[in-house]
Write a protein that holds these residues in place. Structure first.
Motif, PDB file in Angstrom:
ATOM      1  N   GLU A 121      36.875  23.347  33.735  1.00 53.26           N
ATOM      2  CA  GLU A 121      36.497  21.965  33.389  1.00 53.26           C
ATOM      3  C   GLU A 121      36.793  21.677  31.916  1.00 53.26           C
ATOM      4  O   GLU A 121      36.820  20.528  31.489  1.00 53.26           O
ATOM      5  N   LEU A 161      40.933  39.846  35.094  1.00 52.69           N
ATOM      6  CA  LEU A 161      39.747  39.646  34.263  1.00 52.69           C
ATOM      7  C   LEU A 161      40.029  39.923  32.781  1.00 52.69           C
ATOM      8  O   LEU A 161      41.155  39.808  32.338  1.00 52.69           O
ATOM      9  N   CYS A 180      44.234  36.920  27.363  1.00 45.98           N
ATOM     10  CA  CYS A 180      43.653  38.164  27.888  1.00 45.98           C
ATOM     11  C   CYS A 180      44.451  39.374  27.435  1.00 45.98           C
ATOM     12  O   CYS A 180      43.925  40.473  27.373  1.00 45.98           O
ATOM     13  N   GLU A 234      34.897  42.220  24.890  1.00 45.86           N
ATOM     14  CA  GLU A 234      35.968  41.246  24.676  1.00 45.86           C
ATOM     15  C   GLU A 234      35.444  40.087  23.824  1.00 45.86           C
ATOM     16  O   GLU A 234      34.418  39.489  24.157  1.00 45.86           O
TER      17      GLU A 234
HETATM   18  P1  NDP Z   1      35.454  32.098  33.185  1.00 45.96           P
HETATM   19  O1  NDP Z   1      35.283  33.347  33.950  1.00 45.96           O
HETATM   20  O2  NDP Z   1      34.271  31.476  32.560  1.00 45.96           O
HETATM   21  O3  NDP Z   1      36.100  30.965  34.087  1.00 45.96           O
HETATM   22  C1  NDP Z   1      37.313  31.101  34.779  1.00 45.96           C
HETATM   23  C2  NDP Z   1      37.359  30.058  35.882  1.00 45.96           C
HETATM   24  O4  NDP Z   1      36.360  30.373  36.841  1.00 45.96           O
HETATM   25  C3  NDP Z   1      37.055  28.647  35.406  1.00 45.96           C
HETATM   26  O5  NDP Z   1      37.800  27.738  36.169  1.00 45.96           O
HETATM   27  C4  NDP Z   1      35.570  28.537  35.711  1.00 45.96           C
HETATM   28  O6  NDP Z   1      35.146  27.226  35.840  1.00 45.96           O
HETATM   29  C5  NDP Z   1      35.492  29.263  37.034  1.00 45.96           C
HETATM   30  N1  NDP Z   1      34.176  29.760  37.377  1.00 45.96           N
HETATM   31  C6  NDP Z   1      33.137  30.036  36.562  1.00 45.96           C
HETATM   32  N2  NDP Z   1      32.081  30.490  37.292  1.00 45.96           N
HETATM   33  C7  NDP Z   1      32.474  30.499  38.593  1.00 45.96           C
HETATM   34  C8  NDP Z   1      31.856  30.874  39.818  1.00 45.96           C
HETATM   35  N3  NDP Z   1      30.619  31.348  39.859  1.00 45.96           N
HETATM   36  N4  NDP Z   1      32.550  30.755  40.961  1.00 45.96           N
HETATM   37  C9  NDP Z   1      33.826  30.304  40.928  1.00 45.96           C
HETATM   38  N5  NDP Z   1      34.482  29.928  39.804  1.00 45.96           N
HETATM   39  C10 NDP Z   1      33.812  30.037  38.646  1.00 45.96           C
HETATM   40  O7  NDP Z   1      36.584  32.416  32.137  1.00 45.96           O
HETATM   41  P2  NDP Z   1      37.108  31.472  30.997  1.00 45.96           P
HETATM   42  O8  NDP Z   1      37.605  30.186  31.564  1.00 45.96           O
HETATM   43  O9  NDP Z   1      36.078  31.464  29.940  1.00 45.96           O
HETATM   44  O10 NDP Z   1      38.404  32.290  30.510  1.00 45.96           O
HETATM   45  C11 NDP Z   1      38.336  33.321  29.618  1.00 45.96           C
HETATM   46  C12 NDP Z   1      38.307  34.654  30.322  1.00 45.96           C
HETATM   47  O11 NDP Z   1      39.426  34.781  31.181  1.00 45.96           O
HETATM   48  C13 NDP Z   1      38.426  35.805  29.363  1.00 45.96           C
HETATM   49  O12 NDP Z   1      37.484  36.812  29.680  1.00 45.96           O
HETATM   50  C14 NDP Z   1      39.819  36.339  29.591  1.00 45.96           C
HETATM   51  O13 NDP Z   1      40.013  37.680  29.309  1.00 45.96           O
HETATM   52  C15 NDP Z   1      40.039  36.042  31.021  1.00 45.96           C
HETATM   53  N6  NDP Z   1      41.471  35.957  31.299  1.00 45.96           N
HETATM   54  C16 NDP Z   1      42.058  36.960  32.026  1.00 45.96           C
HETATM   55  C17 NDP Z   1      43.426  36.960  32.253  1.00 45.96           C
HETATM   56  C18 NDP Z   1      44.073  38.033  33.067  1.00 45.96           C
HETATM   57  O14 NDP Z   1      45.201  37.809  33.515  1.00 45.96           O
HETATM   58  N7  NDP Z   1      43.465  39.170  33.307  1.00 45.96           N
HETATM   59  C19 NDP Z   1      44.275  35.908  31.709  1.00 45.96           C
HETATM   60  C20 NDP Z   1      43.556  34.886  30.983  1.00 45.96           C
HETATM   61  C21 NDP Z   1      42.191  34.928  30.794  1.00 45.96           C
HETATM   62  P3  NDP Z   1      34.501  26.433  34.601  1.00 45.96           P
HETATM   63  O15 NDP Z   1      35.216  26.827  33.377  1.00 45.96           O
HETATM   64  O16 NDP Z   1      34.746  25.049  34.996  1.00 45.96           O
HETATM   65  O17 NDP Z   1      33.077  26.835  34.586  1.00 45.96           O
END
Ligand code: NDP
Length: 483
Positions: free
Chosen positions: A176, A249, A282, A384
């Motif tokens: 969002e 992750l 990430c 992280e």
């Molecule tokens: P989040 O885990 O907070 O969110 C990721 C997505 O999941 C968002 O769209 C979020 O929605 C959604 N989400 C949150 N809670 C839920 C739930 N309970 N059920 C389903 N969907 C949910 O991560 P961030 O957006 O903060 O991104 C940063 C993180 O992503 C870092 O830890 C980073 O390391 C990781 N990352 C990993 C990568 C990889 O390839 N391994 C690449 C890039 C990032 P909303 O934001 O709307 O709450």
């Protein structure tokens, strides 16, 4: 003020509950758009249209599906400037970075999977003279693609393109915090002629609509990129429902600098690995392990270059580091600087919030930060941070470097800097890391599998792995009659 929408059944539509969230621009702190706060009712609508669209999309020929993907890629390319501008405005990243990396990669994702689809084959075996066995790969049905805020279109398309290619209908959930380019992509799929219901976007918060997507019994697979805690929560719901899952992750990636490296390029790339995209990738190398014999020289150069990075307005082409995604995230990153002091570290540069002037005076900016003197096992070196904070850690031997590198719960990526080929192989083999770069960083061949070990995730994306993930293999054996 712009009011964004969901995209369901080929139409932009308001959320059923009529609720919206405020979207702030990281560089200015101002509210720039209203984002649908969707819930399970919106998700139910998306499932209904996807269900209706699935039979004919699954029956569409491979060549035709590939052509749709190519058309979408061409349209993204044609709208590169608007998309890059929106991506930079939503994320706070420099505009040039969105122009050179994020949007071109979204184009590549669609082109790559469009081409790959034409060559994807399953195996067949003859069992003596008794039978033929082959693997039939069929689309799963409705799949969910959940993307984070740091590389919004790049990572969303990395999931959506193979899911569509293999004949699935997609429900995408962007963060969002970065809703705009997913909506723009939705519009482009209409222009590309994609049948309604094949690609859908539900906007809103993870705990509301994200959870509904994860828990919906008709959503057969989830491709998720985000934080480790969120991945855990998703697995807890999805695993007992026997859904297919890829979880990409977090990471706490080491950059390992050996004394026999090419010093100049190693420093340059270590800076890029630590601070690109404000350290919000990430794959960023946030722990810099440096062999003791060159530690002093490396530290001097590294700190000087980190200090010289230009933090500024993302729209300014000379800006090297833009704004962090949100006030809350900035405060989290700053709290790790404070923690590093408590853990006995010395902040060599940065460590503070930056207040710019003019348009960006209320933005979420932070100085590139380098810390040394921390034990490898302390929290700052284990958790992280996901911001512009790098720690320097000296090591004496190859074994010690490997032990430090592997000494976290994560295992996403590592980069190794050495001119010794034998060492490069040995270290690459010993690292508990899904991705290893030798003498480079973030150089990706999309044909290789991508993903993490340990708490960095399960499953792999990219190449054939993605096609395998988004299809169900069925083993068919036909007996050969010998009358
Ligand atoms: P989040 O885990 O907070 O969110 C990721 C997505 O999941 C968002 O769209 C979020 O929605 C959604 N989400 C949150 N809670 C839920 C739930 N309970 N059920 C389903 N969907 C949910 O991560 P961030 O957006 O903060 O991104 C940063 C993180 O992503 C870092 O830890 C980073 O390391 C990781 N990352 C990993 C990568 C990889 O390839 N391994 C690449 C890039 C990032 P909303 O934001 O709307 O709450």
């Amino acid at each position: 003020m712009e009011r964004l929408a969901n995209f369901i059944g080929g139409q932009l539509c308001a959320p059923v509950g009529g609720q919206y969230l405020e979207k702030r621009e990281p560089a200015t702190g101002e509210v720039i758009a209203l984002v649908p706060a969707s819930d399970a009712r919106d998700l139910e609508q998306a499932v209904a249209v996807a269900r209706a669209a699935f039979p004919s999309w699954a029956a569409t020929s491979v060549e035709e599906r590939s052509r749709f993907l190519v058309r979408i890629a061409d349209l993204i390319e044609a709208h590169m400037e608007e998309l890059a501008w929106a991506e930079s405005r939503d994320t706070g990243k420099p505009l040039w970075l969105a122009q050179q990396v994020d949007i071109p990669r979204a184009v590549r994702n669609f082109r790559f999977f469009a081409a790959g689809l034409l060559h994807f084959a399953s195996e067949a075996y003859q069992t003596d003279s008794q039978a033929f066995s082959y693997t039939l790969r069929q689309p799963l049905g409705i799949v969910g693609c959940i993307a984070p805020w740091n590389l919004p279109l790049y990572l969303l398309t990395w999931k959506v393109a193979p899911a569509l290619a293999t004949g699935n209908c997609v429900i995408a959930k962007p963060s969002e915090l970065t809703p705009t380019t997913a909506q723009m992509l939705a519009r482009l799929t209409v222009e590309a002629g994609l049948p309604p219901g094949v690609f859908n976007v539900v906007q809103g918060e993870g705990p509301a609509v994200g959870t509904a997507l994860v828990a919906h019994p008709e959503v057969r697979a989830l491709s998720f990129t985000g934080g480790t805690r969120t991945g855990e929560a998703i697995a807890r719901v999805a695993a007992p429902m026997f859904k297919k899952l890829t979880l990409e992750l977090g990471g706490k990636n080491p950059t390992i600098i050996f004394e026999d490296c090419r010093f100049e390029v190693a420093v340059h790339e270590a800076i890029r690995a630590a601070f690109s995209n404000q350290g919000e990738i990430c794959l960023c190398g946030s722990r810099i392990l440096v062999q003791s014999s060159i530690y002093e020289a490396f530290r001097r150069e590294f700190v000087a270059r980190a200090r010289a990075l230009r933090v500024g307005d993302p729209l300014d082409s000379s800006t090297q580091q833009g704004a962090l995604i949100s006030e809350q995230h900035l405060q989290k990153v700053l709290s790790y600087v404070e923690l590093s002091r408590q853990e006995g570290g010395t902040v060599l540069c940065g460590g503070e919030r930056l207040w710019l002037e003019g348009r960006c005076r209320n933005g979420y900016f932070m100085a590139p930060t380098v810390v040394e003197g921390l034990a490898p096992g302390c929290k700052v070196n284990q958790e992280e941070i996901f911001g512009p904070v790098a720690t320097l850690i000296p090591f004496d031997s190859e074994d010690e470097a490997i032990a430090y590198a592997n000494g976290t719960a994560y295992g996403l990526a590592a980069s190794v800097w050495t001119d010794n080929l034998g060492r490069a192989h040995r270290v690459a083999e010993s690292l508990q890391s899904g991705v290893v770069w030798v003498n480079c960083w973030m150089l990706r061949d999309l044909r290789t599998p991508f993903g993490g070990m340990k708490h960095s995730g399960i499953g792999r994306e990219g190449g054939w792995e993605a096609f395998r993930f988004f299809t169900e293999p069925k083993s068919v054996t036909i007996a050969l009659w010998r009358d």
